[in-house]
Design an enzyme around this catalytic site. Sequence first.
Site, PDB file in Angstrom:
ATOM      1  N   ASP A 100       8.923  -2.224   5.667  1.00 21.56           N
ATOM      2  CA  ASP A 100       8.304  -2.119   4.343  1.00 21.56           C
ATOM      3  C   ASP A 100       8.503  -0.703   3.778  1.00 21.56           C
ATOM      4  OD1 ASP A 100       6.688  -2.173   2.117  1.00 21.56           O
ATOM      5  OD2 ASP A 100       5.050  -3.250   3.093  1.00 21.56           O
ATOM      6  N   HIS A 102       7.391   0.188   0.590  1.00 20.61           N
ATOM      7  CA  HIS A 102       6.421   0.482  -0.476  1.00 20.61           C
ATOM      8  C   HIS A 102       5.532   1.647  -0.037  1.00 20.61           C
ATOM      9  CE1 HIS A 102       7.500  -3.741  -1.291  1.00 20.61           C
ATOM     10  NE2 HIS A 102       7.296  -3.423  -2.565  1.00 20.61           N
ATOM     11  N   SER A 153       6.102  -8.142   6.774  1.00 18.05           N
ATOM     12  CA  SER A 153       5.914  -6.957   7.627  1.00 18.05           C
ATOM     13  C   SER A 153       4.503  -6.861   8.211  1.00 18.05           C
ATOM     14  CB  SER A 153       6.203  -5.684   6.830  1.00 18.05           C
ATOM     15  OG  SER A 153       7.581  -5.515   6.676  1.00 18.05           O
TER      16      SER A 153
HETATM   17 CO1  B1M Z   1       8.003  -4.615  -4.326  1.00 14.74          CO
HETATM   18  N1  B1M Z   1       7.031  -6.266  -3.923  1.00 14.74           N
HETATM   19  N2  B1M Z   1       9.528  -5.272  -3.326  1.00 14.74           N
HETATM   20  N3  B1M Z   1       8.814  -2.968  -4.864  1.00 14.74           N
HETATM   21  N4  B1M Z   1       6.509  -4.351  -5.459  1.00 14.74           N
HETATM   22  C1  B1M Z   1       5.622  -6.332  -4.329  1.00 14.74           C
HETATM   23  C2  B1M Z   1       4.715  -5.830  -3.231  1.00 14.74           C
HETATM   24  C3  B1M Z   1       5.435  -7.896  -4.614  1.00 14.74           C
HETATM   25  C4  B1M Z   1       3.998  -8.385  -4.452  1.00 14.74           C
HETATM   26  C5  B1M Z   1       6.015  -8.230  -6.028  1.00 14.74           C
HETATM   27  C6  B1M Z   1       5.858  -9.691  -6.369  1.00 14.74           C
HETATM   28  O1  B1M Z   1       6.624 -10.507  -5.909  1.00 14.74           O
HETATM   29  N5  B1M Z   1       4.863 -10.027  -7.158  1.00 14.74           N
HETATM   30  C7  B1M Z   1       6.450  -8.503  -3.554  1.00 14.74           C
HETATM   31  C8  B1M Z   1       5.868  -8.770  -2.157  1.00 14.74           C
HETATM   32  C9  B1M Z   1       5.612 -10.233  -1.874  1.00 14.74           C
HETATM   33  C10 B1M Z   1       4.999 -10.389  -0.509  1.00 14.74           C
HETATM   34  O2  B1M Z   1       5.635 -10.239   0.496  1.00 14.74           O
HETATM   35  N6  B1M Z   1       3.692 -10.674  -0.481  1.00 14.74           N
HETATM   36  C11 B1M Z   1       7.514  -7.422  -3.511  1.00 14.74           C
HETATM   37  C12 B1M Z   1       8.850  -7.635  -3.072  1.00 14.74           C
HETATM   38  C13 B1M Z   1       9.222  -9.076  -2.763  1.00 14.74           C
HETATM   39  C14 B1M Z   1       9.779  -6.577  -2.940  1.00 14.74           C
HETATM   40  C15 B1M Z   1      11.240  -6.679  -2.458  1.00 14.74           C
HETATM   41  C16 B1M Z   1      11.483  -7.609  -1.247  1.00 14.74           C
HETATM   42  C17 B1M Z   1      12.084  -7.075  -3.687  1.00 14.74           C
HETATM   43  C18 B1M Z   1      13.545  -7.319  -3.409  1.00 14.74           C
HETATM   44  O3  B1M Z   1      14.239  -6.468  -2.893  1.00 14.74           O
HETATM   45  N7  B1M Z   1      13.985  -8.505  -3.745  1.00 14.74           N
HETATM   46  C19 B1M Z   1      11.551  -5.193  -2.085  1.00 14.74           C
HETATM   47  C20 B1M Z   1      11.146  -4.884  -0.631  1.00 14.74           C
HETATM   48  C21 B1M Z   1      11.670  -3.555  -0.164  1.00 14.74           C
HETATM   49  C22 B1M Z   1      11.083  -3.200   1.208  1.00 14.74           C
HETATM   50  O4  B1M Z   1       9.954  -2.748   1.268  1.00 14.74           O
HETATM   51  N8  B1M Z   1      11.823  -3.444   2.282  1.00 14.74           N
HETATM   52  C23 B1M Z   1      10.613  -4.485  -3.026  1.00 14.74           C
HETATM   53  C24 B1M Z   1      10.870  -3.216  -3.516  1.00 14.74           C
HETATM   54  C25 B1M Z   1      10.056  -2.540  -4.420  1.00 14.74           C
HETATM   55  C26 B1M Z   1      10.427  -1.207  -5.076  1.00 14.74           C
HETATM   56  C27 B1M Z   1      11.150  -0.249  -4.097  1.00 14.74           C
HETATM   57  C28 B1M Z   1      11.337  -1.475  -6.256  1.00 14.74           C
HETATM   58  C29 B1M Z   1       9.028  -0.714  -5.602  1.00 14.74           C
HETATM   59  C30 B1M Z   1       8.262   0.190  -4.588  1.00 14.74           C
HETATM   60  C31 B1M Z   1       8.372   1.658  -4.924  1.00 14.74           C
HETATM   61  C32 B1M Z   1       7.566   2.476  -3.942  1.00 14.74           C
HETATM   62  O5  B1M Z   1       6.598   2.059  -3.347  1.00 14.74           O
HETATM   63  N9  B1M Z   1       8.000   3.687  -3.798  1.00 14.74           N
HETATM   64  C33 B1M Z   1       8.243  -2.020  -5.671  1.00 14.74           C
HETATM   65  C34 B1M Z   1       7.038  -2.176  -6.421  1.00 14.74           C
HETATM   66  C35 B1M Z   1       6.676  -1.051  -7.366  1.00 14.74           C
HETATM   67  C36 B1M Z   1       6.220  -3.339  -6.305  1.00 14.74           C
HETATM   68  C37 B1M Z   1       4.922  -3.686  -7.071  1.00 14.74           C
HETATM   69  C38 B1M Z   1       5.295  -4.066  -8.490  1.00 14.74           C
HETATM   70  C39 B1M Z   1       3.878  -2.596  -7.108  1.00 14.74           C
HETATM   71  C40 B1M Z   1       3.442  -2.070  -5.731  1.00 14.74           C
HETATM   72  C41 B1M Z   1       2.535  -0.879  -5.913  1.00 14.74           C
HETATM   73  O6  B1M Z   1       2.939   0.251  -5.689  1.00 14.74           O
HETATM   74  N10 B1M Z   1       1.304  -1.123  -6.406  1.00 14.74           N
HETATM   75  C42 B1M Z   1       4.371  -4.909  -6.208  1.00 14.74           C
HETATM   76  C43 B1M Z   1       3.575  -5.908  -7.021  1.00 14.74           C
HETATM   77  C44 B1M Z   1       2.086  -5.623  -6.960  1.00 14.74           C
HETATM   78  O7  B1M Z   1       1.574  -5.029  -6.052  1.00 14.74           O
HETATM   79  N11 B1M Z   1       1.365  -6.102  -7.897  1.00 14.74           N
HETATM   80  C45 B1M Z   1       5.553  -5.302  -5.422  1.00 14.74           C
HETATM   81  C46 B1M Z   1       0.346  -0.044  -6.728  1.00 14.74           C
HETATM   82  C47 B1M Z   1      -0.323   0.453  -5.450  1.00 14.74           C
HETATM   83  C48 B1M Z   1      -1.302   1.575  -5.777  1.00 14.74           C
HETATM   84  O8  B1M Z   1      -1.018  -0.658  -4.951  1.00 14.74           O
HETATM   85  O9  B1M Z   1       0.246  -0.598  -2.745  1.00 14.74           O
HETATM   86  O10 B1M Z   1      -1.358  -2.501  -3.298  1.00 14.74           O
HETATM   87  P1  B1M Z   1      -0.992  -1.074  -3.398  1.00 14.74           P
HETATM   88  O11 B1M Z   1      -2.149  -0.176  -2.795  1.00 14.74           O
HETATM   89  C49 B1M Z   1      -3.501  -0.336  -3.157  1.00 14.74           C
HETATM   90  C50 B1M Z   1      -4.264  -1.291  -2.225  1.00 14.74           C
HETATM   91  O12 B1M Z   1      -3.455  -2.350  -1.729  1.00 14.74           O
HETATM   92  C51 B1M Z   1      -4.815  -0.381  -1.175  1.00 14.74           C
HETATM   93  O13 B1M Z   1      -5.040   0.851  -1.844  1.00 14.74           O
HETATM   94  C52 B1M Z   1      -4.110   1.039  -2.913  1.00 14.74           C
HETATM   95  C53 B1M Z   1      -4.801   1.613  -4.126  1.00 14.74           C
HETATM   96  O14 B1M Z   1      -6.096   1.214  -4.309  1.00 14.74           O
HETATM   97  N12 B1M Z   1      -4.053  -0.096   0.040  1.00 14.74           N
HETATM   98  C54 B1M Z   1      -4.713   0.197   1.200  1.00 14.74           C
HETATM   99  C55 B1M Z   1      -2.737   0.021   0.262  1.00 14.74           C
HETATM  100  N13 B1M Z   1      -2.510   0.352   1.526  1.00 14.74           N
HETATM  101  C56 B1M Z   1      -3.691   0.486   2.127  1.00 14.74           C
HETATM  102  C57 B1M Z   1      -4.022   0.853   3.437  1.00 14.74           C
HETATM  103  C58 B1M Z   1      -5.382   0.905   3.786  1.00 14.74           C
HETATM  104  C59 B1M Z   1      -6.371   0.591   2.850  1.00 14.74           C
HETATM  105  C60 B1M Z   1      -6.057   0.243   1.552  1.00 14.74           C
HETATM  106  O15 B1M Z   1      -5.809   1.242   4.995  1.00 14.74           O
HETATM  107  C61 B1M Z   1      -4.881   1.672   5.935  1.00 14.74           C
END
Ligand code: B1M
Length: 222
Positions: A100, A102, A153
Amino acid sequence: MSDLLSRISDAVRWGRKDEIEKLAEEVIANNIDPIEVIQKGGVAGLDSLGQAFEELEAFLPELMMGGETMKILIDKLSPHMENQKSAFAGKVVIGTVKGDLHDIGKNLVATTLSVNGFNVVDLGVDVSTNKFIELATQNDADIIAMSSLLTTSAYYMEELVTRLVKEDMRSKFKVIVGGGPIDPNWAKTIGADAYARTAVGAVKTCKELMKIEKISETLIGD
Ligand code: B1M
Protein backbone atom coordinates in the site's frame (compact mmCIF):
# COMPACT_ATOMS: atom_id res chain seq x y z
CA MET A 1 -16.20 29.30 7.24
CA SER A 2 -18.42 26.77 5.42
CA ASP A 3 -17.79 28.62 2.14
CA LEU A 4 -14.03 28.37 2.70
CA LEU A 5 -14.32 24.66 3.53
CA SER A 6 -16.27 23.97 0.37
CA ARG A 7 -13.74 25.94 -1.75
CA ILE A 8 -10.96 23.84 -0.18
CA SER A 9 -12.89 20.63 -0.81
CA ASP A 10 -13.40 21.64 -4.48
CA ALA A 11 -9.75 22.61 -4.96
CA VAL A 12 -8.64 19.16 -3.68
CA ARG A 13 -11.33 17.33 -5.66
CA TRP A 14 -10.18 18.98 -8.90
CA GLY A 15 -6.45 19.00 -8.08
CA ARG A 16 -6.05 22.80 -8.23
CA LYS A 17 -2.62 23.21 -6.62
CA ASP A 18 -2.19 27.00 -7.04
CA GLU A 19 -5.62 27.66 -5.58
CA ILE A 20 -5.00 25.42 -2.54
CA GLU A 21 -1.88 27.42 -1.64
CA LYS A 22 -3.93 30.62 -1.52
CA LEU A 23 -6.78 28.97 0.39
CA ALA A 24 -4.31 27.60 2.96
CA GLU A 25 -2.98 31.13 3.43
CA GLU A 26 -6.54 32.34 3.99
CA VAL A 27 -6.97 29.65 6.68
CA ILE A 28 -3.76 30.72 8.43
CA ALA A 29 -4.59 34.44 8.21
CA ASN A 30 -8.00 33.80 9.79
CA ASN A 31 -6.58 31.57 12.53
CA ILE A 32 -8.91 28.67 11.69
CA ASP A 33 -8.28 25.23 13.24
CA PRO A 34 -6.05 23.34 10.72
CA ILE A 35 -7.34 19.90 11.76
CA GLU A 36 -10.93 20.92 11.09
CA VAL A 37 -9.97 22.36 7.70
CA ILE A 38 -8.01 19.24 6.70
CA GLN A 39 -10.82 16.94 7.78
CA LYS A 40 -13.90 18.88 6.66
CA GLY A 41 -12.31 20.48 3.59
CA GLY A 42 -9.42 18.31 2.31
CA VAL A 43 -10.66 14.85 3.28
CA ALA A 44 -14.14 15.72 2.02
CA GLY A 45 -12.60 16.65 -1.36
CA LEU A 46 -10.66 13.37 -1.55
CA ASP A 47 -13.74 11.39 -0.55
CA SER A 48 -15.67 12.96 -3.40
CA LEU A 49 -12.75 12.23 -5.77
CA GLY A 50 -12.64 8.61 -4.53
CA GLN A 51 -16.36 8.30 -5.19
CA ALA A 52 -15.88 9.65 -8.75
CA PHE A 53 -13.01 7.16 -9.26
CA GLU A 54 -15.25 4.29 -8.17
CA GLU A 55 -17.94 5.44 -10.60
CA LEU A 56 -15.40 5.75 -13.44
CA GLU A 57 -15.87 9.52 -13.60
CA ALA A 58 -12.26 10.15 -12.51
CA PHE A 59 -9.08 8.23 -13.30
CA LEU A 60 -5.62 7.61 -11.85
CA PRO A 61 -4.04 10.93 -12.98
CA GLU A 62 -6.86 12.84 -11.25
CA LEU A 63 -6.40 10.70 -8.12
CA MET A 64 -2.71 11.63 -8.15
CA MET A 65 -3.42 15.35 -8.63
CA GLY A 66 -5.96 15.28 -5.79
CA GLY A 67 -3.44 13.52 -3.51
CA GLU A 68 -0.72 16.05 -4.35
CA THR A 69 -3.08 18.97 -3.74
CA MET A 70 -4.02 17.52 -0.36
CA LYS A 71 -0.33 17.16 0.52
CA ILE A 72 0.23 20.88 -0.21
CA LEU A 73 -2.69 21.72 2.10
CA ILE A 74 -1.32 19.51 4.90
CA ASP A 75 2.27 20.78 4.48
CA LYS A 76 1.09 24.38 4.68
CA LEU A 77 -1.20 23.85 7.69
CA SER A 78 0.83 21.36 9.79
CA PRO A 79 3.19 23.97 11.27
CA HIS A 80 0.09 25.77 12.57
CA MET A 81 -1.34 22.81 14.48
CA GLU A 82 -1.48 23.53 18.16
CA ASN A 83 1.61 22.03 19.74
CA GLN A 84 0.83 20.05 22.89
CA LYS A 85 4.34 18.67 23.35
CA SER A 86 4.35 19.37 27.08
CA ALA A 87 5.07 15.83 28.23
CA PHE A 88 6.33 12.65 26.58
CA ALA A 89 3.23 10.61 25.76
CA GLY A 90 4.86 7.44 24.43
CA LYS A 91 6.78 6.08 21.44
CA VAL A 92 4.96 5.04 18.28
CA VAL A 93 6.32 3.25 15.23
CA ILE A 94 3.95 3.97 12.35
CA GLY A 95 3.71 2.92 8.71
CA THR A 96 1.44 2.02 5.82
CA VAL A 97 1.39 -1.76 5.42
CA LYS A 98 2.96 -3.81 2.66
CA GLY A 99 1.63 -3.32 -0.87
CA ASP A 100 0.00 0.00 0.00
CA LEU A 101 1.44 3.35 -1.12
CA HIS A 102 -1.23 5.65 0.33
CA ASP A 103 0.43 7.93 2.84
CA ILE A 104 -1.74 11.03 3.30
CA GLY A 105 -3.82 9.61 6.17
CA LYS A 106 -0.81 7.91 7.77
CA ASN A 107 1.16 11.18 7.62
CA LEU A 108 -1.74 13.01 9.19
CA VAL A 109 -1.93 10.48 12.03
CA ALA A 110 1.88 10.70 12.52
CA THR A 111 1.86 14.52 12.63
CA THR A 112 -1.13 14.69 14.96
CA LEU A 113 0.46 12.16 17.34
CA SER A 114 3.70 14.10 17.21
CA VAL A 115 2.18 17.49 18.05
CA ASN A 116 0.43 15.77 20.95
CA GLY A 117 3.64 14.66 22.62
CA PHE A 118 4.27 11.23 21.09
CA ASN A 119 7.72 10.36 19.82
CA VAL A 120 6.91 9.09 16.33
CA VAL A 121 9.10 6.94 14.11
CA ASP A 122 7.58 7.01 10.62
CA LEU A 123 8.58 4.01 8.51
CA GLY A 124 6.83 5.31 5.38
CA VAL A 125 4.77 3.21 2.99
CA ASP A 126 4.84 -0.41 1.78
CA VAL A 127 6.27 -1.48 5.15
CA SER A 128 6.81 -5.22 5.54
CA THR A 129 5.90 -7.06 8.72
CA ASN A 130 9.60 -7.78 9.30
CA LYS A 131 10.44 -4.07 9.12
CA PHE A 132 7.64 -3.13 11.55
CA ILE A 133 8.87 -5.66 14.11
CA GLU A 134 12.56 -4.90 13.60
CA LEU A 135 12.16 -1.12 13.93
CA ALA A 136 9.69 -1.33 16.82
CA THR A 137 12.20 -3.50 18.70
CA GLN A 138 15.17 -1.32 17.77
CA ASN A 139 13.34 1.83 18.91
CA ASP A 140 11.86 0.22 22.00
CA ALA A 141 8.41 1.40 20.86
CA ASP A 142 5.30 1.28 23.03
CA ILE A 143 2.90 1.17 20.11
CA ILE A 144 2.93 -0.20 16.56
CA ALA A 145 0.50 1.81 14.40
CA MET A 146 -0.53 0.41 11.02
CA SER A 147 -2.45 2.22 8.30
CA SER A 148 -4.06 0.61 5.26
CA LEU A 149 -6.28 2.03 2.52
CA LEU A 150 -6.37 -1.10 0.37
CA THR A 151 -8.56 -4.05 1.24
CA THR A 152 -5.93 -6.31 -0.33
CA SER A 153 -3.20 -5.05 2.04
CA ALA A 154 -5.21 -5.14 5.28
CA TYR A 155 -4.16 -8.81 5.60
CA TYR A 156 -0.64 -7.70 6.62
CA MET A 157 -2.07 -6.23 9.81
CA GLU A 158 -3.18 -9.72 10.77
CA GLU A 159 0.21 -11.13 9.77
CA LEU A 160 1.95 -8.74 12.16
CA VAL A 161 -0.21 -9.62 15.18
CA THR A 162 0.18 -13.34 14.42
CA ARG A 163 3.97 -12.94 14.19
CA LEU A 164 4.11 -11.09 17.51
CA VAL A 165 2.17 -13.92 19.17
CA LYS A 166 4.29 -16.66 17.55
CA GLU A 167 7.54 -14.97 18.49
CA ASP A 168 6.45 -14.39 22.06
CA MET A 169 6.55 -10.61 21.64
CA ARG A 170 2.84 -9.83 21.87
CA SER A 171 3.07 -8.22 25.28
CA LYS A 172 5.92 -5.92 24.19
CA PHE A 173 3.85 -3.70 21.88
CA LYS A 174 0.30 -2.36 21.76
CA VAL A 175 -1.11 -2.52 18.24
CA ILE A 176 -3.44 0.08 16.71
CA VAL A 177 -4.89 -0.10 13.21
CA GLY A 178 -6.81 2.32 10.98
CA GLY A 179 -7.48 3.50 7.43
CA GLY A 180 -10.31 3.48 4.89
CA PRO A 181 -11.38 -0.20 4.79
CA ILE A 182 -10.49 -0.88 8.42
CA ASP A 183 -13.21 -1.06 11.06
CA PRO A 184 -13.48 -2.15 14.70
CA ASN A 185 -14.64 -5.63 13.65
CA TRP A 186 -11.51 -6.20 11.60
CA ALA A 187 -9.33 -4.86 14.41
CA LYS A 188 -10.95 -7.26 16.87
CA THR A 189 -10.81 -10.23 14.49
CA ILE A 190 -7.06 -9.91 13.97
CA GLY A 191 -6.35 -9.37 17.67
CA ALA A 192 -5.27 -5.71 17.51
CA ASP A 193 -5.59 -3.70 20.73
CA ALA A 194 -7.18 -0.63 19.23
CA TYR A 195 -8.82 0.96 16.24
CA ALA A 196 -9.20 4.64 15.36
CA ARG A 197 -11.28 6.19 12.61
CA THR A 198 -9.51 9.55 12.43
CA ALA A 199 -6.15 11.13 13.23
CA VAL A 200 -7.57 12.92 16.26
CA GLY A 201 -9.16 9.63 17.36
CA ALA A 202 -5.76 7.95 17.04
CA VAL A 203 -4.25 10.40 19.54
CA LYS A 204 -7.05 9.81 22.05
CA THR A 205 -6.80 6.05 21.58
CA CYS A 206 -2.98 5.93 21.82
CA LYS A 207 -3.19 7.93 25.06
CA GLU A 208 -5.65 5.32 26.37
CA LEU A 209 -3.31 2.52 25.27
CA MET A 210 -0.43 4.07 27.20
CA LYS A 211 -2.46 3.83 30.42
CA ILE A 212 -2.95 0.08 30.03
CA GLU A 213 -0.37 -2.19 31.56
CA LYS A 214 -1.38 -5.44 29.96
CA ILE A 215 -2.97 -6.44 26.68
CA SER A 216 -6.64 -7.23 27.24
CA GLU A 217 -9.32 -8.82 25.09
CA THR A 218 -11.22 -5.55 24.89
CA LEU A 219 -10.72 -3.41 21.81
CA ILE A 220 -10.14 0.29 22.42
CA GLY A 221 -11.37 2.81 19.85
CA ASP A 222 -12.68 6.28 19.19
CO1 B1M B 1 -6.05 5.26 -4.14
N1 B1M B 1 -7.56 4.12 -3.61
N2 B1M B 1 -5.34 3.82 -5.21
N3 B1M B 1 -4.69 6.53 -4.58
N4 B1M B 1 -7.11 6.57 -3.26
C1 B1M B 1 -8.47 4.65 -2.59
C2 B1M B 1 -8.02 4.27 -1.20
C3 B1M B 1 -9.86 3.96 -3.00
C4 B1M B 1 -10.83 3.79 -1.84
C5 B1M B 1 -10.49 4.75 -4.20
C6 B1M B 1 -11.80 4.16 -4.63
O1 B1M B 1 -11.83 3.17 -5.33
N5 B1M B 1 -12.90 4.74 -4.21
C7 B1M B 1 -9.32 2.59 -3.60
C8 B1M B 1 -9.15 1.45 -2.59
C9 B1M B 1 -10.22 0.39 -2.67
C10 B1M B 1 -9.99 -0.66 -1.61
O2 B1M B 1 -9.10 -1.46 -1.69
N6 B1M B 1 -10.82 -0.62 -0.56
C11 B1M B 1 -7.99 3.02 -4.18
C12 B1M B 1 -7.30 2.31 -5.21
C13 B1M B 1 -8.04 1.13 -5.81
C14 B1M B 1 -6.01 2.68 -5.64
C15 B1M B 1 -5.15 1.99 -6.72
C16 B1M B 1 -5.16 0.44 -6.69
C17 B1M B 1 -5.61 2.55 -8.08
C18 B1M B 1 -4.96 1.93 -9.29
O3 B1M B 1 -3.76 1.92 -9.42
N7 B1M B 1 -5.79 1.39 -10.15
C19 B1M B 1 -3.73 2.54 -6.40
C20 B1M B 1 -3.01 1.67 -5.35
C21 B1M B 1 -1.56 2.02 -5.21
C22 B1M B 1 -0.93 1.28 -4.03
O4 B1M B 1 -1.11 1.71 -2.90
N8 B1M B 1 -0.25 0.17 -4.28
C23 B1M B 1 -4.09 3.87 -5.79
C24 B1M B 1 -3.26 4.97 -5.85
C25 B1M B 1 -3.57 6.23 -5.34
C26 B1M B 1 -2.71 7.48 -5.55
C27 B1M B 1 -1.20 7.17 -5.48
C28 B1M B 1 -3.03 8.07 -6.91
C29 B1M B 1 -3.27 8.43 -4.43
C30 B1M B 1 -2.49 8.33 -3.08
C31 B1M B 1 -1.51 9.46 -2.89
C32 B1M B 1 -0.83 9.34 -1.55
O5 B1M B 1 -1.32 8.80 -0.58
N9 B1M B 1 0.35 9.88 -1.51
C33 B1M B 1 -4.64 7.84 -4.16
C34 B1M B 1 -5.69 8.54 -3.49
C35 B1M B 1 -5.47 10.02 -3.25
C36 B1M B 1 -6.89 7.89 -3.08
C37 B1M B 1 -8.13 8.51 -2.39
C38 B1M B 1 -8.90 9.31 -3.42
C39 B1M B 1 -7.84 9.38 -1.19
C40 B1M B 1 -7.02 8.71 -0.08
C41 B1M B 1 -6.66 9.73 0.97
O6 B1M B 1 -5.52 10.17 1.04
N10 B1M B 1 -7.66 10.19 1.74
C42 B1M B 1 -8.90 7.19 -1.90
C43 B1M B 1 -10.40 7.36 -1.85
C44 B1M B 1 -10.88 7.75 -0.47
O7 B1M B 1 -10.26 7.50 0.53
N11 B1M B 1 -12.02 8.32 -0.38
C45 B1M B 1 -8.25 6.14 -2.70
C46 B1M B 1 -7.47 11.26 2.74
C47 B1M B 1 -6.83 10.69 4.00
C48 B1M B 1 -6.62 11.80 5.03
O8 B1M B 1 -7.75 9.76 4.49
O9 B1M B 1 -6.07 7.86 4.35
O10 B1M B 1 -8.51 7.42 4.95
P1 B1M B 1 -7.32 8.30 5.00
O11 B1M B 1 -6.93 8.58 6.51
C49 B1M B 1 -7.87 9.00 7.47
C50 B1M B 1 -8.51 7.84 8.24
O12 B1M B 1 -8.67 6.67 7.45
C51 B1M B 1 -7.61 7.67 9.43
O13 B1M B 1 -7.11 8.98 9.69
C52 B1M B 1 -7.03 9.76 8.50
C53 B1M B 1 -7.50 11.17 8.74
O14 B1M B 1 -8.51 11.30 9.66
N12 B1M B 1 -6.46 6.77 9.37
C54 B1M B 1 -6.02 6.16 10.51
C55 B1M B 1 -5.63 6.43 8.37
N13 B1M B 1 -4.69 5.61 8.80
C56 B1M B 1 -4.88 5.44 10.11
C57 B1M B 1 -4.15 4.70 11.06
C58 B1M B 1 -4.60 4.71 12.39
C59 B1M B 1 -5.75 5.42 12.75
C60 B1M B 1 -6.46 6.16 11.83
O15 B1M B 1 -3.99 4.05 13.36
C61 B1M B 1 -2.79 3.42 13.09
